[in-house]
Motif scaffolding. Structure first.
Motif: not given
Length: 207
Positions: A142-143, A147, A149, A202
């Motif tokens: 997720v971090y 990725k 955001t 994030a």
């Protein structure tokens, strides 16, 4: 906003002697079998030395954690070189230790250790649930730097952090990328002290 930081030791306060360091290390080793109430805390360390501190603690039997994420990809001559692993939050290590100021002060014997967030007498405790959530999200990617955001902040924006050791803190954006990826530098007031932390976009939400 100006940020003033003092380095070094105040005049009149002696440096730890070798004997002091040995005594602090002894307390740290002993805390593993103390049977007292344990909590998670955030230790500030030299940036780039997070895993070295984690390894020191692990070697003496103290549970420590540095959640990791995939860093930015590098582009060279039309090739993409995958990013290397890096700490989710630079300069911090999570430690699982007794709620005991004397024992916590033993962290000063570690190489690259700077301070304990909140101090030794009233340190900022983090729940086991928050630590697990932070670790699980990091492992899920997720971090990761690349990725997207969908978040874009500007300098001066007020934001709140909702994951990691500073969950629930709000502060002011000092600097931020404009592509919705990577990190943001946020100025937080932590126990009355201005603290700049670099965290993934994030974990921030605009206020």
């Amino acid at each position: 906003m100006q940020h003033k930081a003092l380095t070094g030791l105040p005049i009149g306060i002696a440096r730890d002697t070798d004997q002091d360091r040995r005594e602090r290390l002894k307390r740290l080793r002993g805390c593993c079998d103390s049977g007292v109430h344990m909590r998670w805390f955030a230790a500030r360390v030299a940036s780039g030395r997070e895993q070295a501190v984690e390894n020191q603690l692990t070697d003496i039997g103290i549970e420590a954690l540095v959640p990791m994420r995939k860093g930015p990809d590098l582009r060279r001559r039309h090739r993409v070189i995958p990013g290397v692993m890096m700490p989710v939050i630079h300069g911090y290590v999570l430690v699982h230790m007794p709620v005991d100021g004397v024992v916590l002060a033993g962290l000063r014997c570690l190489d690259h250790f700077i301070s304990l967030v909140g101090g030794y007498e009233r340190p900022m405790a983090i729940t086991a649930q928050e630590v697990k959530r932070f670790k699980d999200l990091a492992e899920a990617g997720v971090y990761d730097w690349e990725k997207p955001t969908g978040k874009v902040f500007r300098r001066g924006d007020r934001v709140k952090l909702f994951d990691g050791p500073f969950t629930g803190f709000d502060g002011e954006v000092v600097s931020c990328r404009s592509d919705g990826k990577g990190d943001v530098v946020v100025s937080l007031e932590v126990f009355g002290r201005e603290t700049h932390v670099t965290v993934p976009l994030a974990i921030c939400e605009k206020l």
